[in-house]
Design a protein around this motif. Sequence first.
Motif, mmCIF file in Angstrom:
data_model
loop_
_atom_site.group_PDB
_atom_site.id
_atom_site.type_symbol
_atom_site.label_atom_id
_atom_site.label_comp_id
_atom_site.label_asym_id
_atom_site.label_seq_id
_atom_site.Cartn_x
_atom_site.Cartn_y
_atom_site.Cartn_z
ATOM 1 N N ALA A 190 0.982 -1.210 -0.071
ATOM 2 C CA ALA A 190 0.025 -0.046 -0.072
ATOM 3 C C ALA A 190 0.800 1.232 -0.049
ATOM 4 C CB ALA A 190 -1.015 -0.116 1.237
ATOM 5 N N GLY A 191 0.227 2.154 -0.793
ATOM 6 C CA GLY A 191 1.219 3.287 -0.875
ATOM 7 C C GLY A 191 1.393 4.296 0.149
ATOM 8 N N ALA A 192 2.364 4.754 0.807
ATOM 9 C CA ALA A 192 2.410 5.445 2.006
ATOM 10 C C ALA A 192 1.948 6.920 1.518
ATOM 11 C CB ALA A 192 3.944 5.774 2.417
ATOM 12 N N GLU A 193 2.137 7.363 0.560
ATOM 13 C CA GLU A 193 1.551 8.776 0.179
ATOM 14 C C GLU A 193 0.314 8.995 -0.144
ATOM 15 O OE1 GLU A 193 3.969 10.121 -3.127
ATOM 16 O OE2 GLU A 193 6.016 9.968 -2.214
ATOM 17 N N TYR A 211 -15.405 -10.168 -8.341
ATOM 18 C CA TYR A 211 -15.704 -8.977 -8.627
ATOM 19 C C TYR A 211 -14.738 -8.085 -8.326
ATOM 20 C CZ TYR A 211 -16.907 -8.896 -3.547
ATOM 21 O OH TYR A 211 -16.952 -9.114 -2.232
ATOM 22 N N ALA A 212 -14.544 -6.873 -8.758
ATOM 23 C CA ALA A 212 -13.386 -6.123 -8.840
ATOM 24 C C ALA A 212 -14.138 -4.747 -9.358
ATOM 25 C CB ALA A 212 -12.162 -6.361 -9.322
ATOM 26 N N HIS A 213 -13.720 -3.624 -8.649
ATOM 27 C CA HIS A 213 -14.008 -2.270 -9.478
ATOM 28 C C HIS A 213 -13.088 -1.392 -8.889
ATOM 29 C CE1 HIS A 213 -17.081 -0.028 -6.691
ATOM 30 N NE2 HIS A 213 -15.977 -0.066 -6.107
ATOM 31 N N ASN A 214 -12.637 -0.421 -9.535
ATOM 32 C CA ASN A 214 -11.670 0.647 -8.917
ATOM 33 C C ASN A 214 -12.185 2.128 -9.408
ATOM 34 O OD1 ASN A 214 -8.537 0.745 -8.271
ATOM 35 N ND2 ASN A 214 -9.113 2.522 -10.031
ATOM 36 N N THR A 215 -12.087 2.942 -8.536
ATOM 37 C CA THR A 215 -12.507 4.168 -8.529
ATOM 38 C C THR A 215 -11.201 5.124 -8.849
ATOM 39 O OG1 THR A 215 -14.488 3.996 -7.515
ATOM 40 C CG2 THR A 215 -13.845 6.167 -7.739
ATOM 41 N N PHE A 216 -11.220 5.901 -9.875
ATOM 42 C CA PHE A 216 -10.156 6.856 -10.296
ATOM 43 C C PHE A 216 -10.543 8.212 -9.914
ATOM 44 C CE2 PHE A 216 -9.734 3.160 -13.134
ATOM 45 C CZ PHE A 216 -8.138 2.951 -13.046
ATOM 46 N N PHE A 217 -9.796 8.970 -9.250
ATOM 47 C CA PHE A 217 -10.144 10.400 -8.567
ATOM 48 C C PHE A 217 -9.136 11.330 -9.556
ATOM 49 C CE2 PHE A 217 -11.381 7.745 -5.418
ATOM 50 C CZ PHE A 217 -12.563 8.103 -5.174
ATOM 51 N N THR A 218 -9.619 12.315 -10.154
ATOM 52 C CA THR A 218 -9.125 13.392 -11.069
ATOM 53 C C THR A 218 -9.751 14.522 -10.916
ATOM 54 O OG1 THR A 218 -8.036 14.082 -13.126
ATOM 55 C CG2 THR A 218 -9.890 12.488 -13.095
ATOM 56 N N THR A 227 -1.952 4.626 -7.868
ATOM 57 C CA THR A 227 -1.622 4.154 -9.385
ATOM 58 C C THR A 227 -1.809 4.973 -10.413
ATOM 59 O OG1 THR A 227 -2.078 1.607 -8.649
ATOM 60 C CG2 THR A 227 -1.829 2.030 -10.919
ATOM 61 N N PHE A 228 -0.966 5.259 -11.368
ATOM 62 C CA PHE A 228 -0.770 6.110 -12.501
ATOM 63 C C PHE A 228 -1.059 7.345 -12.048
ATOM 64 C CE2 PHE A 228 -3.806 2.496 -13.993
ATOM 65 C CZ PHE A 228 -3.031 1.945 -14.650
ATOM 66 N N GLY A 229 -0.472 7.790 -10.965
ATOM 67 C CA GLY A 229 -0.147 8.994 -10.277
ATOM 68 C C GLY A 229 -1.435 9.800 -9.820
ATOM 69 N N MET A 230 -2.626 9.154 -9.728
ATOM 70 C CA MET A 230 -3.683 9.661 -9.171
ATOM 71 C C MET A 230 -4.442 8.863 -7.989
ATOM 72 S SD MET A 230 -6.631 8.530 -12.361
ATOM 73 C CE MET A 230 -5.493 9.529 -13.461
ATOM 74 N N GLN A 231 -5.227 9.441 -7.465
ATOM 75 C CA GLN A 231 -5.576 8.713 -6.039
ATOM 76 C C GLN A 231 -6.729 7.708 -6.595
ATOM 77 O OE1 GLN A 231 -7.470 11.851 -3.859
ATOM 78 N NE2 GLN A 231 -5.379 12.680 -3.057
ATOM 79 N N ASN A 232 -6.706 6.410 -5.942
ATOM 80 C CA ASN A 232 -7.596 5.456 -6.467
ATOM 81 C C ASN A 232 -8.168 4.652 -5.112
ATOM 82 O OD1 ASN A 232 -7.057 4.539 -9.503
ATOM 83 N ND2 ASN A 232 -5.255 5.578 -8.309
ATOM 84 N N GLN A 233 -9.353 4.204 -5.327
ATOM 85 C CA GLN A 233 -10.061 3.198 -4.094
ATOM 86 C C GLN A 233 -10.406 1.902 -5.108
ATOM 87 O OE1 GLN A 233 -13.188 5.586 -2.801
ATOM 88 N NE2 GLN A 233 -11.822 6.196 -1.092
ATOM 89 N N ALA A 234 -9.839 0.835 -4.559
ATOM 90 C CA ALA A 234 -10.099 -0.466 -5.262
ATOM 91 C C ALA A 234 -10.761 -1.458 -4.410
ATOM 92 C CB ALA A 234 -8.806 -1.061 -5.866
ATOM 93 N N ILE A 235 -11.578 -2.301 -4.980
ATOM 94 C CA ILE A 235 -12.275 -3.234 -4.155
ATOM 95 C C ILE A 235 -12.288 -4.553 -4.735
ATOM 96 C CG2 ILE A 235 -14.386 -4.034 -3.132
ATOM 97 C CD1 ILE A 235 -15.127 -1.123 -2.684
ATOM 98 N N VAL A 236 -11.712 -5.473 -4.136
ATOM 99 C CA VAL A 236 -11.786 -7.015 -5.037
ATOM 100 C C VAL A 236 -12.382 -7.899 -3.970
ATOM 101 C CG1 VAL A 236 -10.317 -8.548 -6.091
ATOM 102 C CG2 VAL A 236 -9.733 -6.095 -6.309
ATOM 103 N N GLY A 237 -13.044 -8.876 -4.600
ATOM 104 C CA GLY A 237 -13.426 -9.931 -3.568
ATOM 105 C C GLY A 237 -14.110 -11.210 -4.404
ATOM 106 N N PHE A 238 -14.435 -12.026 -3.710
ATOM 107 C CA PHE A 238 -15.214 -13.219 -4.339
ATOM 108 C C PHE A 238 -15.936 -14.013 -3.359
ATOM 109 C CE2 PHE A 238 -10.557 -14.159 -3.288
ATOM 110 C CZ PHE A 238 -10.950 -15.309 -2.430
ATOM 111 N N ARG A 239 -16.906 -14.815 -3.569
ATOM 112 C CA ARG A 239 -17.781 -15.439 -2.812
ATOM 113 C C ARG A 239 -18.117 -16.893 -3.109
ATOM 114 N NH1 ARG A 239 -23.730 -12.943 -2.409
ATOM 115 N NH2 ARG A 239 -23.788 -13.843 -4.237
#
Length: 728
Positions: free
Chosen positions: A26-29, A405-412, A357-369
């Motif tokens: 996990a990125g410290a920044e 399932y997986a989704h990632n939110t990119f914030f710019t 990732t990609f120099g922008m803020q992200n929130q990722a969720i990955v899971g399985f059931r």
Amino acid sequence: MYRPCKTIIATAVLSLFCGAIAAQDAGAENTLTGITVTGTSILPSSVENLPGSYSVMTREQIEARNPFSIIETIREIPGLHVVSEDAAGTHLNIGMRGLNPRRSSRTLLLEDGAPTVFFAPYGDPSSHYSTPIERIERIEVLKGSGQILYGPQTMGGMINFVTRPVPTNGTAGSVKITGGNNRYYDGHFNIGSGTENGGLMVDMLKKSGDGIRTEHNFDVQDVALKGQYKFNRDQRITFKYSNFQEDSRFSETGLTSTEFTSTRYAGTFANAADAAERFTMTRNTTQVVHEWDLNADTKLSTQFYYSKTERASRRSREFEVEDDGDPYAMNNTAYAVRPRTYQFFGIEPKFEVNHNTFGMQNQAIVGFRYHQEKIDRKKYDLTSLSGAETENERLTADVKAMSYYAHNTFFTGDWSFTPGLRLENVTSKKVLYGDNDNFSNVLSSLETTKLQALPGFGFTWNGLNKSTIFGGIHRGFAPPRPDRDIAGAAGETLQNVTPELSTTTELGIRSSVLQSGYIESTIFNMDISDIVVQSNNVFRNEGKAQHTGFELAGKINFGELTGKRNNYYASLSYTNLVVAKFKDSGEVGGEGEDGYGSYSAGNRLPYAPKHSLALNLSYEDQQGLIGRVGVTHVSKQFANTDNYVGTSPAGYTGTLSDGTTQTNYGLFGEIPALTLFNASLSYSPKGQQVTYFVSGENLANKKYFSSRTNGLQPGRDRTVFAGLRYGF
């Protein structure tokens, strides 16, 4: 009870392994704070970045509304249509954005984020249960592309009933006693004690009443135990067990038009033999949620759930297409008992991380059931409800489902973009038994495997003052109910019926520019393919449909807006389903769920009213007085795919498309437009912990029916009840 299997163990080990790796990487920044999804909620902590429409109703709002049941609450959420069927309001029939509300089979219902409201989410997505409103902390409704994190029903939307939390600061609880007309009684007791390190809570409910019609009384009780424990500052566990029991004279069969016009809808149900009609159910559920904050930006949550339901309905008559003579006859010559057992469990690890990732803020969720079900549905014929049982039909099903399932939110800047993907891999084995020798004769068996990809994409733009523009597109999925799989000349062949699929798009805006209010408006379109229809006695995926409309919801505090000391509120919920039509032609069948006879391209979908409205005006003063008056309106709707007209109880009485002459049964025609008035008044004296309340539903005592499925289903008459709630 199921035995642990290698798949479950591998799932748990792999989830912990992925979590440990992510904790190191996990990125410290990363400057984002908080994790998007909690253990029991389906909404993010920052809803301004939610790429879809949503609604939330809190416990404070529910208690101010003082509804009779969960049905009155759901009716006031945009996009939802509720067909009332039973007096207690526990047998939910919820349709979303024009989807058929029958048994809520096309709307995903969750309790604390787990699919435990249904009998069996994949094999029999039917609901004869709802989380008691007394146990609910809030109701969450999500209809956008973000719902691909959940499943299996993802076409129209989903509802999550979040239960009350365990106290974290000493002992707290409440006692509520309610009484009303028609011998209605409701007693609720809740007590819990805990600290920030953990605690325990007990919740008990008992309610009963005369119900809607003669010999229709209900009796339900619910007991729940909930606890939590904090291992350290990073790990915590929550567990819950609940037991629900119902013993009601609730009839799944409706009334003829003659019975509907009689006093208290008596008709044949006043006969002594028919008084034995009954619906019994015992439901036990367990849920365990473990949450682990691996670091400030990384979280792993794992939930386990288990449910077992045993239900039986005793019907005084059957009127299905197999009946002798008139296929729509509603007489007392075909009694039946339908015992069914459902058992399922699942384990679901979910990994959430904030990264750069990609120099922008992200929130990722990955899971399985991993999810597994066992279903056993039986039907016995009787000459009377006190007669000997004769085997008629038995269907068993074993279902295994793996969901990824997986989704990632990119914030710019002011934008966020959320691509996502869900994979459903469902394997099912069904066996149909004959009607002799205690179901020893196997007529048909069927094994199927379905792998379905469900992509989604959503966005938000927060460039306007206190406003968010949002939109998205996603692929929806709904498994078919098992009673659609039986077909053939004598109902002796299992058919390979695949899930229904949809493509849903929406665009909307939510705004709180006025600090004293908010508004949300959404336009949507849903194109459905592979609707399950019947043609020449064979069920198959054939039909297509389109749902297009818009929703509007808002609330304003005129008191705050004008600087008054007291508050004057107005709230509105409105849905306009502009288009709800078949896009092709074909034949349908089943017990009235999708209509009878034929359908043509352009026909209006059944139980899809064009207009739905809920309006409330309320007053709140500084002394603890809250008063409210409200109105709900639903425009007329077709009850059959053929679009037979006629809003009287008898409805359409001509010759049907299959050549059968319809008389007074009331199965065909329209559901009339309905307007209901309600009001509530509560008083919480300052410095005291008691609240006195009185509430009324259907104040004009409107006599109405809400469905023609299996006969006319009458609604409750005027209901007035009062009580007190003491908190400590």
